[in-house]
Write a protein that holds these residues in place. Sequence first.
Motif, PDB file in Angstrom:
ATOM      1  N   PHE A   1       0.827  -1.211   0.000  1.00 52.50           N
ATOM      2  CA  PHE A   1       0.000   0.000   0.000  1.00 52.50           C
ATOM      3  C   PHE A   1       0.858   1.257   0.000  1.00 52.50           C
ATOM      4  O   PHE A   1       0.666   2.160  -0.814  1.00 52.50           O
ATOM      5  CB  PHE A   1      -0.920  -0.023   1.225  1.00 52.50           C
ATOM      6  CG  PHE A   1      -1.606   1.282   1.514  1.00 52.50           C
ATOM      7  CD1 PHE A   1      -2.650   1.720   0.718  1.00 52.50           C
ATOM      8  CD2 PHE A   1      -1.214   2.054   2.589  1.00 52.50           C
ATOM      9  CE1 PHE A   1      -3.294   2.926   0.980  1.00 52.50           C
ATOM     10  CE2 PHE A   1      -1.842   3.254   2.872  1.00 52.50           C
ATOM     11  CZ  PHE A   1      -2.892   3.694   2.062  1.00 52.50           C
ATOM     12  N   PHE A   2       1.836   1.329   0.901  1.00 53.23           N
ATOM     13  CA  PHE A   2       2.672   2.522   0.985  1.00 53.23           C
ATOM     14  C   PHE A   2       3.547   2.679  -0.258  1.00 53.23           C
ATOM     15  O   PHE A   2       3.767   3.795  -0.743  1.00 53.23           O
ATOM     16  CB  PHE A   2       3.531   2.494   2.253  1.00 53.23           C
ATOM     17  CG  PHE A   2       2.754   2.808   3.502  1.00 53.23           C
ATOM     18  CD1 PHE A   2       2.207   4.060   3.680  1.00 53.23           C
ATOM     19  CD2 PHE A   2       2.571   1.859   4.490  1.00 53.23           C
ATOM     20  CE1 PHE A   2       1.486   4.373   4.817  1.00 53.23           C
ATOM     21  CE2 PHE A   2       1.855   2.153   5.639  1.00 53.23           C
ATOM     22  CZ  PHE A   2       1.306   3.415   5.808  1.00 53.23           C
ATOM     23  N   TYR A   3       4.019   1.565  -0.801  1.00 50.33           N
ATOM     24  CA  TYR A   3       4.798   1.640  -2.042  1.00 50.33           C
ATOM     25  C   TYR A   3       3.934   2.152  -3.188  1.00 50.33           C
ATOM     26  O   TYR A   3       4.336   3.045  -3.948  1.00 50.33           O
ATOM     27  CB  TYR A   3       5.373   0.260  -2.380  1.00 50.33           C
ATOM     28  CG  TYR A   3       5.868   0.158  -3.804  1.00 50.33           C
ATOM     29  CD1 TYR A   3       7.065   0.760  -4.199  1.00 50.33           C
ATOM     30  CD2 TYR A   3       5.122  -0.524  -4.770  1.00 50.33           C
ATOM     31  CE1 TYR A   3       7.502   0.681  -5.514  1.00 50.33           C
ATOM     32  CE2 TYR A   3       5.560  -0.600  -6.086  1.00 50.33           C
ATOM     33  CZ  TYR A   3       6.752   0.008  -6.444  1.00 50.33           C
ATOM     34  OH  TYR A   3       7.172  -0.071  -7.750  1.00 50.33           O
ATOM     35  N   LEU A   4       2.725   1.607  -3.302  1.00 47.20           N
ATOM     36  CA  LEU A   4       1.845   1.986  -4.400  1.00 47.20           C
ATOM     37  C   LEU A   4       1.338   3.416  -4.269  1.00 47.20           C
ATOM     38  O   LEU A   4       1.064   4.072  -5.280  1.00 47.20           O
ATOM     39  CB  LEU A   4       0.671   1.003  -4.488  1.00 47.20           C
ATOM     40  CG  LEU A   4       1.052  -0.405  -4.968  1.00 47.20           C
ATOM     41  CD1 LEU A   4      -0.086  -1.388  -4.725  1.00 47.20           C
ATOM     42  CD2 LEU A   4       1.435  -0.390  -6.446  1.00 47.20           C
ATOM     43  N   LEU A   5       1.210   3.905  -3.039  1.00 48.20           N
ATOM     44  CA  LEU A   5       0.844   5.310  -2.855  1.00 48.20           C
ATOM     45  C   LEU A   5       1.864   6.214  -3.529  1.00 48.20           C
ATOM     46  O   LEU A   5       1.515   7.204  -4.182  1.00 48.20           O
ATOM     47  CB  LEU A   5       0.783   5.658  -1.360  1.00 48.20           C
ATOM     48  CG  LEU A   5      -0.554   5.570  -0.646  1.00 48.20           C
ATOM     49  CD1 LEU A   5      -0.403   6.083   0.776  1.00 48.20           C
ATOM     50  CD2 LEU A   5      -1.648   6.321  -1.364  1.00 48.20           C
TER      51      LEU A   5
ATOM     52  N   LEU B   1       1.512   5.794  -7.459  1.00 43.49           N
ATOM     53  CA  LEU B   1       0.266   6.252  -8.070  1.00 43.49           C
ATOM     54  C   LEU B   1      -0.117   7.684  -7.711  1.00 43.49           C
ATOM     55  O   LEU B   1      -0.710   8.390  -8.532  1.00 43.49           O
ATOM     56  CB  LEU B   1      -0.878   5.313  -7.663  1.00 43.49           C
ATOM     57  CG  LEU B   1      -0.758   3.870  -8.161  1.00 43.49           C
ATOM     58  CD1 LEU B   1      -1.776   2.979  -7.469  1.00 43.49           C
ATOM     59  CD2 LEU B   1      -0.936   3.789  -9.663  1.00 43.49           C
ATOM     60  N   ASP B   2       0.204   8.108  -6.484  1.00 46.10           N
ATOM     61  CA  ASP B   2      -0.269   9.413  -6.019  1.00 46.10           C
ATOM     62  C   ASP B   2       0.819  10.470  -5.903  1.00 46.10           C
ATOM     63  O   ASP B   2       0.515  11.657  -5.873  1.00 46.10           O
ATOM     64  CB  ASP B   2      -0.978   9.272  -4.666  1.00 46.10           C
ATOM     65  CG  ASP B   2      -2.331   8.588  -4.797  1.00 46.10           C
ATOM     66  OD1 ASP B   2      -2.906   8.652  -5.895  1.00 46.10           O
ATOM     67  OD2 ASP B   2      -2.798   7.980  -3.820  1.00 46.10           O
ATOM     68  N   LEU B   3       2.071  10.058  -5.830  1.00 50.07           N
ATOM     69  CA  LEU B   3       3.158  11.031  -5.710  1.00 50.07           C
ATOM     70  C   LEU B   3       3.946  11.176  -7.005  1.00 50.07           C
ATOM     71  O   LEU B   3       4.445  12.255  -7.309  1.00 50.07           O
ATOM     72  CB  LEU B   3       4.100  10.645  -4.560  1.00 50.07           C
ATOM     73  CG  LEU B   3       3.481  10.613  -3.158  1.00 50.07           C
ATOM     74  CD1 LEU B   3       4.544  10.261  -2.129  1.00 50.07           C
ATOM     75  CD2 LEU B   3       2.822  11.937  -2.809  1.00 50.07           C
ATOM     76  N   LYS B   4       4.077  10.093  -7.737  1.00 49.54           N
ATOM     77  CA  LYS B   4       4.789  10.139  -9.012  1.00 49.54           C
ATOM     78  C   LYS B   4       3.778  10.196 -10.167  1.00 49.54           C
ATOM     79  O   LYS B   4       2.593   9.911  -9.969  1.00 49.54           O
ATOM     80  CB  LYS B   4       5.684   8.900  -9.164  1.00 49.54           C
ATOM     81  CG  LYS B   4       6.841   8.856  -8.175  1.00 49.54           C
ATOM     82  CD  LYS B   4       7.703   7.629  -8.422  1.00 49.54           C
ATOM     83  CE  LYS B   4       8.909   7.599  -7.491  1.00 49.54           C
ATOM     84  NZ  LYS B   4       9.773   6.421  -7.741  1.00 49.54           N
TER      85      LYS B   4
ATOM     86  N   ALA C   1       6.096   6.445   0.331  1.00 50.40           N
ATOM     87  CA  ALA C   1       5.084   7.275   1.002  1.00 50.40           C
ATOM     88  C   ALA C   1       5.562   7.606   2.418  1.00 50.40           C
ATOM     89  O   ALA C   1       5.526   8.758   2.850  1.00 50.40           O
ATOM     90  CB  ALA C   1       3.714   6.628   1.005  1.00 50.40           C
ATOM     91  N   ILE C   2       5.985   6.588   3.168  1.00 53.94           N
ATOM     92  CA  ILE C   2       6.709   6.826   4.419  1.00 53.94           C
ATOM     93  C   ILE C   2       8.132   6.318   4.226  1.00 53.94           C
ATOM     94  O   ILE C   2       8.435   5.638   3.243  1.00 53.94           O
ATOM     95  CB  ILE C   2       6.038   6.116   5.617  1.00 53.94           C
ATOM     96  CG1 ILE C   2       6.043   4.589   5.405  1.00 53.94           C
ATOM     97  CG2 ILE C   2       4.629   6.640   5.834  1.00 53.94           C
ATOM     98  CD1 ILE C   2       5.623   3.809   6.622  1.00 53.94           C
ATOM     99  N   ASN C   3       9.008   6.637   5.175  1.00 55.02           N
ATOM    100  CA  ASN C   3      10.394   6.171   5.097  1.00 55.02           C
ATOM    101  C   ASN C   3      10.518   4.842   5.827  1.00 55.02           C
ATOM    102  O   ASN C   3      10.152   4.732   7.005  1.00 55.02           O
ATOM    103  CB  ASN C   3      11.336   7.213   5.710  1.00 55.02           C
ATOM    104  CG  ASN C   3      11.355   8.491   4.909  1.00 55.02           C
ATOM    105  OD1 ASN C   3      11.314   8.467   3.683  1.00 55.02           O
ATOM    106  ND2 ASN C   3      11.391   9.631   5.578  1.00 55.02           N
ATOM    107  N   ILE C   4      11.049   3.853   5.138  1.00 65.11           N
ATOM    108  CA  ILE C   4      11.178   2.516   5.710  1.00 65.11           C
ATOM    109  C   ILE C   4      12.635   2.061   5.582  1.00 65.11           C
ATOM    110  O   ILE C   4      13.366   2.531   4.717  1.00 65.11           O
ATOM    111  CB  ILE C   4      10.249   1.506   5.009  1.00 65.11           C
ATOM    112  CG1 ILE C   4      10.545   1.457   3.505  1.00 65.11           C
ATOM    113  CG2 ILE C   4       8.788   1.866   5.243  1.00 65.11           C
ATOM    114  CD1 ILE C   4       9.734   0.408   2.755  1.00 65.11           C
ATOM    115  N   PRO C   5      13.070   1.157   6.467  1.00 62.34           N
ATOM    116  CA  PRO C   5      14.465   0.698   6.407  1.00 62.34           C
ATOM    117  C   PRO C   5      14.787   0.045   5.072  1.00 62.34           C
ATOM    118  O   PRO C   5      13.980  -0.703   4.520  1.00 62.34           O
ATOM    119  CB  PRO C   5      14.555  -0.325   7.550  1.00 62.34           C
ATOM    120  CG  PRO C   5      13.404  -0.015   8.446  1.00 62.34           C
ATOM    121  CD  PRO C   5      12.329   0.532   7.571  1.00 62.34           C
ATOM    122  N   ASP C   6      15.981   0.342   4.562  1.00 69.98           N
ATOM    123  CA  ASP C   6      16.450  -0.242   3.316  1.00 69.98           C
ATOM    124  C   ASP C   6      17.637  -1.142   3.639  1.00 69.98           C
ATOM    125  O   ASP C   6      18.782  -0.824   3.353  1.00 69.98           O
ATOM    126  CB  ASP C   6      16.850   0.865   2.332  1.00 69.98           C
ATOM    127  CG  ASP C   6      17.201   0.313   0.946  1.00 69.98           C
ATOM    128  OD1 ASP C   6      16.852  -0.853   0.685  1.00 69.98           O
ATOM    129  OD2 ASP C   6      17.816   1.051   0.157  1.00 69.98           O
TER     130      ASP C   6
END
Length: 489
Positions: free
Chosen positions: A208-212, A215-218, A472-477
């Motif tokens: 969900f956060f990846y797709l946000l 789809l919504d930011l890019k 969408a949020i920052n997550i550990p990489d």
Amino acid sequence: MIRVGSSFVRSNGQCNYLVRLFATQFPLGKFRTRDMTEVLEQYRHEYGEIYKMPGMFEKPDMALVFDPKDFEAIYRTEGVWPVRPGLDTVTHYRKKVRPDIFFSGGLGIEQGKEWAEFRTAVNPVMMQPKIVKLYVPQIDKFMDDFMVRMKKIRDPSTYELPENFEDELNRWSLEAICIIALDTRLGIMGNLDKNSKEHEFIAAVKSFFYLLTVLDLKPSMWKVFPTADFKEMMRVLDVITNFSYHHVDEAKKRLESKTNMQSEKEQSVLEKLIKINPKVATVMATDMVVAGVDTTSSAVTSVVYNLAKNPDKQELLRNELRKILPEKDSPLTPQNMSNLPYLRACIKEAMRILPVVNGNFRETGKDLVLRGYRIPKGTQVLLQSAFTQVDDKLYTNAKKFIPERWLKNQESELSKETKSVSPFTFLPFGFGPRMCIGRRFAELEIEVFVSKLVRNFYIEWDRPDLKFKTAAINIPDGKLQFKIKDVEN
């Protein structure tokens, strides 16, 4: 300056500016492999402290701002019903696909009067400290269980946590928010069946956060025709909605069947929301569960990582905790948690350096002039506070973890400096009427997790520096392979 309709651009190279900005967004553009944060920082370097991201595929133009003075101007003029855009796919899903469940879009997507009525209904439940305090014993006990789990899964010789510890942490945050939002324990610690509804839900939240972002930011053509990513988003939202609705419904049945009703003072969040309106309870509890998994686990990771990298600060925190937790298994209570200034300074400092979100969305509430540009009322703006939070012009050693800068009772130069910096530089939970409604519960979870972990373990990090990526949020990489060694006492 050249003005085109309601837009704003520089007079030199207007056409080239738009073309280059547009082109870099596509899969073959120069930023195709770059994280979103890096892209926005590069644009800032090229175009300055305010620039326009041109709208495309039925999306409006957007202004990006990087100056705390501009943040303040936008927040101060947003009005009593602030507009926060940015979740068009969720709006489409809730309004067009699943209106059977969502009589209201909820606080994340409603605007104007509808948003205000929903917020007014849930504020008395969500924002009262006395209600949050009811959950301290339950979250404390759950954290004790999780530490037993951590001991079990760490390597017995190196004390290092396993490669999949991020999954374990996500399960912890899901279980913790379900205690609060759904009045239940899911029982998902341990090996989780990959075919289980819980595993499917956690995977869906990550998607969900990846797709946000996609789809919504890019740039995305989903408003023109249903792209593959858009179809996947609708599937993911179905998984999230069905999971949440099922558990809310079960919780409602469980509460309705209670023979001994608790006093209003002792009623849970869900009980209080159901009493207001069962439909409101369903939407609010669903949003709490969705928003409370990756966000909380990312925040916890940021704090624990910064403490692991700064063992001297970790020991100062441990000494503070020893005063209220004389034994490693001493419980946290609302009373002994009331005086933990260094803990809260550590959390705030970690959120400054490695925040969960890069900024906030708003629509301007009136016509503004920012840095010499006319920004018409209703312009979408992205306030990029993550960059100002680590600006050496505002904070001495801005990228260094120094919790002492937030201690109010100290008169150090760093403390004086922090007090002089505009509070609009750093707003981890937003500002004004639309600030994060789950703030107090998120803070409780983070404070309990960090307190019990530091009181029981020496935390170390021997690997290359941990990076975060934006979805969408920052997550550990990277893999969260912290070392945890038992504290003697």
